[in-house]
Scaffold this active site. Structure first.
Site, PDB file in Angstrom:
ATOM      1  N   HIS A  79       0.865  -1.190   0.000  1.00  0.00           N
ATOM      2  CA  HIS A  79       0.000   0.000   0.000  1.00  0.00           C
ATOM      3  C   HIS A  79       0.902   1.240   0.000  1.00  0.00           C
ATOM      4  CE1 HIS A  79      -4.278   1.398   1.012  1.00  0.00           C
ATOM      5  NE2 HIS A  79      -3.589   2.515   0.890  1.00  0.00           N
ATOM      6  N   GLU A 125      -4.266  -0.099  -5.400  1.00  0.00           N
ATOM      7  CA  GLU A 125      -4.336   1.038  -6.314  1.00  0.00           C
ATOM      8  C   GLU A 125      -3.033   1.296  -7.084  1.00  0.00           C
ATOM      9  OE1 GLU A 125      -6.058   4.355  -4.213  1.00  0.00           O
ATOM     10  OE2 GLU A 125      -7.921   3.288  -3.911  1.00  0.00           O
ATOM     11  N   TYR A 263     -15.189   5.464  -4.561  1.00  0.00           N
ATOM     12  CA  TYR A 263     -15.613   6.575  -3.707  1.00  0.00           C
ATOM     13  C   TYR A 263     -16.452   7.606  -4.435  1.00  0.00           C
ATOM     14  CZ  TYR A 263     -11.879   5.305  -0.378  1.00  0.00           C
ATOM     15  OH  TYR A 263     -11.057   4.660   0.509  1.00  0.00           O
ATOM     16  N   GLU A 334     -12.939  -0.621  -0.914  1.00  0.00           N
ATOM     17  CA  GLU A 334     -12.815   0.625  -0.132  1.00  0.00           C
ATOM     18  C   GLU A 334     -13.962   1.522  -0.530  1.00  0.00           C
ATOM     19  OE1 GLU A 334      -9.346   3.121  -0.159  1.00  0.00           O
ATOM     20  OE2 GLU A 334      -7.971   1.432   0.059  1.00  0.00           O
ATOM     21  N   PHE A 397     -11.502  10.055   7.833  1.00  0.00           N
ATOM     22  CA  PHE A 397     -12.302   9.058   7.119  1.00  0.00           C
ATOM     23  C   PHE A 397     -12.890   8.000   8.057  1.00  0.00           C
ATOM     24  CE2 PHE A 397     -10.377  10.413   3.058  1.00  0.00           C
ATOM     25  CZ  PHE A 397     -11.384  10.112   2.143  1.00  0.00           C
TER      26      PHE A 397
HETATM   27  C1  FCB Z   1      -7.699   5.362  -1.207  1.00  0.00           C
HETATM   28  C2  FCB Z   1      -6.424   4.852  -0.564  1.00  0.00           C
HETATM   29  C3  FCB Z   1      -6.455   4.923   0.930  1.00  0.00           C
HETATM   30  C4  FCB Z   1      -7.066   6.208   1.412  1.00  0.00           C
HETATM   31  C5  FCB Z   1      -8.403   6.420   0.780  1.00  0.00           C
HETATM   32  C6  FCB Z   1      -9.136   7.648   1.239  1.00  0.00           C
HETATM   33  O1  FCB Z   1      -7.429   5.763  -2.511  1.00  0.00           O
HETATM   34  O2  FCB Z   1      -6.232   3.522  -0.926  1.00  0.00           O
HETATM   35  O3  FCB Z   1      -5.166   4.755   1.424  1.00  0.00           O
HETATM   36  O4  FCB Z   1      -6.196   7.263   1.134  1.00  0.00           O
HETATM   37  O5  FCB Z   1      -8.253   6.491  -0.616  1.00  0.00           O
END
Ligand code: FCB
Length: 426
Positions: A79, A125, A263, A334, A397
């Site tokens: 990550h 990502e 998101y 996520e 968050f």
């Molecule tokens: C994602 C990331 C995570 C965090 C969220 C808000 O893109 O994987 O680490 O930053 O966004």
């Protein structure tokens, strides 16, 4: 909304990453990562914050787990935090040597923890790693054409290529050495902004699809079909690295599931380059983002400038993966929204907006599942307020508020709401 309305076996969880929550950056034998180097550069992180302590999960994680039983780990191997030593020794992700380094590291983790961890992901990502690290330089290692070093026209593609090969090499190790005995599965986590055409003109429709190709297809297309998307090949041409036949063989089919981090959504319109356009990964999209249509915003903005609240995003994203990529097993891996960092405990724990966000997004996800999308789990980002990369501690968050001074934890309304969804009480 309750877990009972989801298919049997559907998984709920929360997601987090080591660098953002653990702290102990320089202790217990932990060597520096490229993020430790990056945050030292004045002005890179809001208020020049560091992740040296962050929310101290290194010491406190047990308290989060004590009141629960039956938690199943889903472990992601990378990550954003490449060892700085590899950056210094051979240029990190720009050097093909990283493929072997990553496969060896993955091998160690699979061998050591695979008896207990049955759900693996190789990268979180990879697009963010390649684009933010090497196209606009906002993330470590902070390279771009306009930065003090870098080349945004070529480096993002080289890095992405090495990330795909590293992923495939790790999956190959798992399949050859461990999977049969350990009986687990392995996949990758892809960030997925949904791109909706601003108008129904052919040019805007094509720009939206091209944006999906440059964003998600860049990784998912090789993994499913063994080659980069046609639009990417046509535009990037000789700047795009090629897969050899042997590489295609290990890349193609190299997931047991796909994690979709979802998101937000943007409108897109066609924007062809002109003579003054700087050649770069982002200008290769030939597209421009727009945040309203006919004067109506696509959705309200959360604290992060990239995060518009658009509940139909996950519906569109998983349905797209279903239709274009053969409906692999998917997780919504996520999903969440942030409040500003300066929100007090008293304000922060009454997070009705976050509850509404989760309720609407999860409901839309369920519609996609009812429509046949093979999505088998949902992870909220994140359990705790934490170190949000560039934004440092100016973004929250969490389902749980963390006082960044005392490090005390205070569950927000959303934590109780999510608990009730998970336990089927809601
Ligand atoms: C994602 C990331 C995570 C965090 C969220 C808000 O893109 O994987 O680490 O930053 O966004």
């Amino acid at each position: 909304l309750s877990r009972r309305s989801f298919p049997k076996g559907f998984v709920f969880g929360t997601a987090a990453s080591a660098y953002q929550v653990e702290g102990m950056a320089h202790k217990d034998g932990r060597g520096p990562s490229i993020w430790d180097a990056f945050i030292k550069i004045p002005g890179e992180i809001s208020n020049n914050a560091t992740a040296d302590v962050t929310v101290d999960e290194y010491h406190r994680y047990k308290a989060n787990l004590l009141c629960f039983t039956g938690i199943t780990p889903y472990a992601n191997l990378y990550h954003y935090d490449l060892p700085e030593a590899l950056e210094v020794q051979y240029g990190g992700l720009l050097n093909r040597k990283v493929v072997k380094s990553f496969a060896d590291y993955a091998d160690f983790c699979l061998k050591t923890f695979g008896d207990r961890v049955k759900n693996w992901m190789t990268f979180n990502e990879p697009r963010v790693v390649a684009a933010l690290g090497y196209d606009d330089g906002r993330f470590a290692p902070g390279r771009c054409t306009k930065c003090k070093a870098g080349n945004s026209a070529t480096e993002p593609y080289i890095v992405a290529h090495h990330l795909i090969l590293s992923h495939a090499a790790a999956v190959q190790r798992y399949r050859q050495k461990y999977q049969l005995t350990q009986k687990g599965r392995i996949g990758i986590l892809l960030d997925f902004v949904w791109y909706e055409a601003l108008t129904n003109s052919t040019a805007d429709q094509a720009a939206a699809e091209r944006s999906r190709d440059f964003h998600v297809g860049w990784f998912l297309h090789p993994i499913i079909y063994g080659e980069y998307p046609k639009s990417v090949q046509e535009i990037v041409k000789e700047r795009l690295p090629k897969f050899t036949v042997d590489e295609v063989n290990i890349v193609k089919g190299s997931i047991d599931y796909a994690g979709v981090n979802q998101y937000t959504a943007y409108y897109v319109r066609d924007q062809q380059p002109n003579a003054t356009t700087l050649l770069s990964y982002s200008s290769d999209w030939h597209a421009e983002f727009v945040y309203e249509r006919n004067g109506v915003p696509i959705g309200p903005r959360a604290n992060s400038d990239w995060l518009y609240i658009v509940p139909w995003g996950p519906y569109k994203a998983v349905t797209y993966v279903k239709e274009k990529y053969g409906n692999p097993t998917m997780f919504l891996s996520e999903n969440g929204m942030d409040d500003p960092g300066n929100v007090t405990v008293a304000q922060g724990v009454h997070d009705a907006t976050r509850v509404a966000y989760y309720r609407s997004y999860i409901s839309k996800l369920k519609e996609a599942i009812d429509g046949g999308a093979n999505c088998v789990g949902y992870f909220a980002w994140s359990l705790l307020d934490n170190f949000e990369w560039k934004l440092g501690y100016t973004s929250r968050f969490g389902l749980v508020y963390v006082d960044f001074k005392t490090l005390r934890r205070y569950p927000k309304s959303s934590a109780y709401w999510f608990r009730d969804v998970i336990t089927g009480k809601n």
